[in-house]
Write a protein that holds these residues in place. Structure first.
Motif, short mmCIF file in Angstrom:
data_model
loop_
_atom_site.label_atom_id
_atom_site.label_comp_id
_atom_site.label_asym_id
_atom_site.label_seq_id
_atom_site.Cartn_x
_atom_site.Cartn_y
_atom_site.Cartn_z
N LEU A 290 2.09 -17.96 -8.59
CA LEU A 290 2.63 -16.69 -9.08
C LEU A 290 2.36 -15.60 -8.04
O LEU A 290 1.22 -15.41 -7.62
CB LEU A 290 1.97 -16.31 -10.41
CG LEU A 290 2.24 -14.89 -10.92
CD1 LEU A 290 3.73 -14.67 -11.19
CD2 LEU A 290 1.43 -14.59 -12.17
N ILE A 291 3.42 -14.92 -7.63
CA ILE A 291 3.24 -13.81 -6.69
C ILE A 291 3.54 -12.51 -7.43
O ILE A 291 4.67 -12.28 -7.85
CB ILE A 291 4.15 -13.97 -5.45
CG1 ILE A 291 3.84 -15.32 -4.77
CG2 ILE A 291 3.96 -12.80 -4.48
CD1 ILE A 291 4.70 -15.63 -3.56
N GLN A 292 2.50 -11.72 -7.62
CA GLN A 292 2.64 -10.45 -8.34
C GLN A 292 2.77 -9.32 -7.32
O GLN A 292 1.86 -9.06 -6.54
CB GLN A 292 1.43 -10.22 -9.24
CG GLN A 292 1.43 -8.84 -9.89
CD GLN A 292 0.44 -8.75 -11.04
OE1 GLN A 292 0.33 -9.64 -11.86
NE2 GLN A 292 -0.30 -7.66 -11.10
N PHE A 293 3.91 -8.64 -7.34
CA PHE A 293 4.10 -7.47 -6.48
C PHE A 293 3.43 -6.27 -7.14
O PHE A 293 3.65 -6.02 -8.33
CB PHE A 293 5.59 -7.15 -6.31
CG PHE A 293 6.37 -8.20 -5.56
CD1 PHE A 293 6.03 -8.54 -4.25
CD2 PHE A 293 7.45 -8.83 -6.14
CE1 PHE A 293 6.75 -9.49 -3.55
CE2 PHE A 293 8.18 -9.79 -5.45
CZ PHE A 293 7.84 -10.12 -4.15
N GLU A 294 2.66 -5.55 -6.38
CA GLU A 294 1.90 -4.44 -6.95
C GLU A 294 1.95 -3.21 -6.06
O GLU A 294 1.69 -3.29 -4.84
CB GLU A 294 0.44 -4.89 -7.13
CG GLU A 294 -0.41 -3.95 -7.94
CD GLU A 294 -0.05 -3.95 -9.42
OE1 GLU A 294 0.04 -5.03 -10.02
OE2 GLU A 294 0.14 -2.84 -9.97
N ASP A 295 2.31 -2.09 -6.64
CA ASP A 295 2.24 -0.79 -5.97
C ASP A 295 3.01 -0.73 -4.65
O ASP A 295 2.55 -0.14 -3.66
CB ASP A 295 0.77 -0.36 -5.80
CG ASP A 295 0.15 0.01 -7.16
OD1 ASP A 295 0.81 -0.23 -8.19
OD2 ASP A 295 -0.96 0.54 -7.20
N PHE A 296 4.19 -1.34 -4.66
CA PHE A 296 5.18 -1.12 -3.60
C PHE A 296 5.94 0.15 -3.95
O PHE A 296 6.08 0.49 -5.13
CB PHE A 296 6.17 -2.29 -3.54
CG PHE A 296 5.64 -3.53 -2.88
CD1 PHE A 296 6.05 -3.88 -1.60
CD2 PHE A 296 4.72 -4.35 -3.52
CE1 PHE A 296 5.55 -5.02 -0.98
CE2 PHE A 296 4.22 -5.49 -2.92
CZ PHE A 296 4.64 -5.83 -1.64
N GLY B 256 0.77 -1.24 0.00
CA GLY B 256 0.00 0.00 0.00
C GLY B 256 0.80 1.29 0.00
O GLY B 256 0.24 2.36 0.21
N GLU B 257 2.12 1.21 -0.27
CA GLU B 257 2.92 2.43 -0.09
C GLU B 257 2.90 3.36 -1.31
O GLU B 257 3.13 4.56 -1.18
CB GLU B 257 4.38 2.09 0.27
CG GLU B 257 5.13 3.33 0.76
CD GLU B 257 6.46 3.05 1.40
OE1 GLU B 257 6.89 1.88 1.43
OE2 GLU B 257 7.10 4.02 1.86
N ARG B 258 2.64 2.80 -2.52
CA ARG B 258 2.58 3.65 -3.72
C ARG B 258 1.37 3.21 -4.54
O ARG B 258 1.48 2.49 -5.51
CB ARG B 258 3.89 3.49 -4.52
CG ARG B 258 4.19 4.55 -5.51
CD ARG B 258 3.36 4.44 -6.81
NE ARG B 258 3.84 3.49 -7.79
CZ ARG B 258 3.04 2.71 -8.52
NH1 ARG B 258 1.73 2.70 -8.37
NH2 ARG B 258 3.55 1.89 -9.41
N ILE B 259 0.19 3.63 -4.06
CA ILE B 259 -1.04 3.18 -4.73
C ILE B 259 -1.31 4.11 -5.91
O ILE B 259 -1.59 5.30 -5.74
CB ILE B 259 -2.22 3.16 -3.74
CG1 ILE B 259 -1.98 2.09 -2.66
CG2 ILE B 259 -3.54 2.91 -4.45
CD1 ILE B 259 -1.89 0.66 -3.15
N LEU B 260 -1.20 3.54 -7.12
CA LEU B 260 -1.25 4.34 -8.36
C LEU B 260 -0.35 5.55 -8.15
O LEU B 260 0.73 5.42 -7.59
CB LEU B 260 -2.70 4.73 -8.70
CG LEU B 260 -3.71 3.56 -8.77
CD1 LEU B 260 -5.12 4.07 -9.04
CD2 LEU B 260 -3.33 2.54 -9.83
N GLY B 261 -0.79 6.74 -8.57
CA GLY B 261 0.03 7.93 -8.30
C GLY B 261 -0.50 8.66 -7.07
O GLY B 261 -0.28 9.86 -6.92
N LEU B 262 -1.20 7.93 -6.17
CA LEU B 262 -1.85 8.58 -5.03
C LEU B 262 -1.05 8.46 -3.75
O LEU B 262 -1.47 8.96 -2.71
CB LEU B 262 -3.25 7.97 -4.83
CG LEU B 262 -4.19 8.10 -6.04
CD1 LEU B 262 -5.46 7.29 -5.84
CD2 LEU B 262 -4.54 9.57 -6.29
#
Ligand SMILES: NC(=O)C1=CN([C@@H]2O[C@H](COP(=O)(O)OP(=O)(O)OC[C@H]3O[C@@H](n4cnc5c(N)ncnc54)[C@H](OP(=O)(O)O)[C@@H]3O)[C@@H](O)[C@H]2O)C=CC1
Ligand SMILES: CC(=O)C(=O)O
Ligand SMILES: [Mg+2]
Length: 617
Positions: A304-310, A216-222
């Protein structure tokens, strides 16, 4: 036994709970009961046939008014539903009519989430059949607003929350042993087993193929939305199913909660996460490691582990650390790279030249920017046989401190260093555009309206057809709008953006902007890994996915100025991407599903989940 278990699940073979022979020839201990020692606790799983009231409240099997008379009779539903029996098509029509009445996108989002919790197949039927209309609701831009307001709109939890509370603890203890020969006293470090594996075991599905995880540290550009980032893994996985055909029961959204540095959330009485500042360093690394180990232990090597929005200070490290031991994929670095390379290659038909003939300038040198830059340099190198160290010189990046140049090298983060070229320092994008004269301008900064009129006019002054990609999400963070790109370039720009923009009419011509979003890639990419039983991700697979996507752009699309095919064809596109990725996995020797199917496109299509209702006996 096998048929009994399948019958218990309404005849579906979606989740085959039958014992399977393992590689070693034994029988898989699905519930972990046999391998547990007598002291270890096990979960008392029970499975029963859903019927009556509980069947109507089971989103996996509920069909609402579409239950037939016979099903109502045999499943104890009589009287629990009004008499009308309707088709899934009619349910879909009614729901789409209702959705279209909402004026506010967030209301549509909430209605869709409510549907997903009530009737999963109908949710996916809607999403698949109306993908272009509903993608902006369940995905960017609306999902961004949903994450910002998650605490207030939160009704029922989706996915798994793993927080610092579940992490193992080490503590020192003063230990005394009273031996007959005398008292022994010493300090000892005691490690208590963490509970992350137990959390995974609480999830009702055992056969997980894809996990999307965020911290949750870089959610999209928010920015940092802490635990409220959960909307992103939930949204991404709904696309895995709708766009890529991975069955919903095989998808697991995970949010790792290590706190948040978002002061507003910390003060918000409705905030749903840990109310503390972010853990960093060893504490962070330990929780992530416990999660990665538990995921592999619970679901095997092929999950499969997809890293997202770190945030980028963790994203590159995690990808490098687990890339050699797990099947991991970072969507923001790798998926974005693959989709943008595809768009650039397709755009060559419109702007002319080969990849190596072009000069690239990025605003933003983080995960997306450097990930894309590296894949473009790699593809250029493969095409020209020029070493990648040389092809990188065609690519320039600007970060918050200006153009990345050699004189800054010492102070640069490691992922920026390869992009430090010989040049005078340049402090901003406009200066860089004038100095570099790029043919392709890419925005990956997360900051809206940074492609100003002057910048676009300057790029357009030395390019007949400038390629402009404003990748930042959601719409509020887009580097420019479609209208601005077309107007300021006098209708000459080839434009695509991360979040969708409506077609725009300029000087009597309608311009249709494309959507340069990793949603084109990750669902098919993941499907390709799953169907081949791949155990590792390799850069050549990203190139394979990119190539498959570029091939799907038709002359009709090009005539409209599009460099991506429409999302309405996404299931076919995903099957082609999956086939190309799987073919590469077999070629590289990392596929374990043998023998290799002869026709991988057909095989991929045959594996795809269909949301059409099943008949219950
Ligand atoms: N369309 C798509 O499919 C995707 C879009 N994205 C979007 O891309 C954006 C960036 O994501 P990501 O790369 O992961 O983020 P990062 O935080 O990793 O990178 C952001 C970069 O932008 C730079 N930057 C920030 N502000 C400015 C500024 N005012 N001027 C110049 N440079 C600036 C930062 O500079 P510095 O390093 O100096 O801090 C950093 O290099 C997000 O909005 C995200 O939604 C991401 C993935 C996929
Ligand atoms: C699309 C995406 O992954 C992002 O904006 O982060
Ligand atoms: Mg992302």
């Amino acid at each position: 036994m096998e048929s009994t278990l399948k019958e218990m699940r309404g005849g579906e073979s979606v989740l085959d709970l039958s014992p399977k022979a393992t590689v070693g020839g034994g029988v898989e201990d699905v519930y972990g009961e046999d391998c547990a020692t007598e002291e270890q606790l096990v979960t008392p799983w029970t499975y029963s046939v859903a019927s009556g009231y509980s069947l109507l409240r089971d989103p996996h099997h509920n069909k609402g008014l579409a239950f037939t008379e016979k099903e109502r009779d045999s499943h104890y539903l009589l009287g629990l539903l009004p008499p009308a029996v309707v088709t899934q098509q009619l349910q879909e029509k009614k729901l789409m009519d209702n959705l279209r009445k909402y004026q506010v996108p967030l209301q549509k989002y909430m209605a869709m989430m409510e549907l997903q919790e009530r009737n999963e197949r109908l949710f996916y039927k809607l999403l698949i059949d109306n993908v272009e209309e509903l993608l902006p609701i369940v995905y960017t831009p609306t999902v961004g607003e949903a994450c910002q307001k998650y605490g207030s709109i939160f009704r029922r939890p989706q996915g798994l929350y793993i927080s610092l509370k579940e992490k193992y603890e080490c503590f020192s203890a003063f230990v005394e042993f009273d031996y007959p020969s005398g008292l022994a006293q010493f300090n000892s470090t005691i490690t208590c087993r963490g509970k992350v594996l137990d959390v995974l075991k609480n999830w009702p599905e055992r056969n997980i193929q894809v996990i999307v995880v965020t911290d949750g540290e870089r959610i999209l550009g928010l920015g940092d939305l802490g635990c409220q980032g959960m909307g992103i893994p939930v949204g991404k996985l709904s696309l895995y199913t709708a766009l890529g055909g991975v069955r919903p029961s095989a998808c697991l959204p995970v949010t790792i909660d290590v706190g948040t540095n978002n002061e507003q959330l910390l003060k918000d009485e409705f905030y749903i996460g840990l109310r503390q500042r972010r853990a960093t360093g060893q504490e962070y690394a330990d929780l992530l490691h416990e999660f990665m180990s538990a995921a592999k232990q619970n679901y095997g090597e092929k999950v499969l582990i997809q890293f997202e929005d770190f945030a980028n200070h963790n994203a590159f490290t995690l990808l490098a650390k687990y890339g050699t031991t797990h099947l991991v994929f970072n969507d923001d670095i790798q998926g974005t790279a693959s989709v943008v390379l595809s768009g650039v290659v397709a755009a060559l038909k419109l702007i002319g030249g080969t990849l190596a003939d072009h000069k690239f300038l990025f605003l933003g040198a983080g995960e997306a920017g450097t990930g894309i830059a590296e894949l473009i340099a790699l593809e250029m190198s493969k095409q020209t046989k020029i070493p990648v160290e040389e092809t990188r010189k065609k690519i320039w990046l600007v970060d918050s401190k200006g153009l990345i140049v050699n004189s800054r090298k010492e102070s640069l983060q490691h992922f920026k260093k390869p992009w430090a070229h010989d040049h005078e320092p340049v402090k901003d994008l406009l200066g860089a555009v004038k100095a570099i004269k790029p043919t392709v301008l890419i925005g990956s900064s997360g900051v809206g309206r940074t492609f100003t009129k002057e910048i676009i006019e300057t790029v357009a002054s030395f390019n007949e057809k400038p390629l402009i990609l404003a990748l930042s999400n959601p719409t509020s963070q887009s580097e420019c709008t479609a209208e601005e790109a077309y107007t300021w370039s006098q209708g000459r720009a080839i434009f695509a953006s991360g979040s969708p923009f409506d077609p725009f009419e300029y000087n009597g011509k309608v311009f249709v902007p494309g959507q340069a979003n990793n949603a084109y890639i990750f669902p098919g990419f993941g499907l390709g890994l799953v169907i081949s039983g791949a155990i590792r991700v390799h850069d050549d697979m990203l190139l394979a996915a990119s190539e498959a996507l570029a091939k799907q752009v038709s002359d009709e699309n090009y005539n409209k100025g599009l460099i991506y095919p429409p999302f309405s064809n996404i299931r076919k596109i995903s099957a082609n991407i999956a086939a190309n990725v799987a073919a590469k996995a077999y070629e590289l020797g990392v596929a374990t599903r043998l023998p290799r199917p002869a026709n991988l496109v057909k095989y991929a299509e045959s594996c795809m989940y269909s949301p059409v209702y099943r008949s219950y006996r």
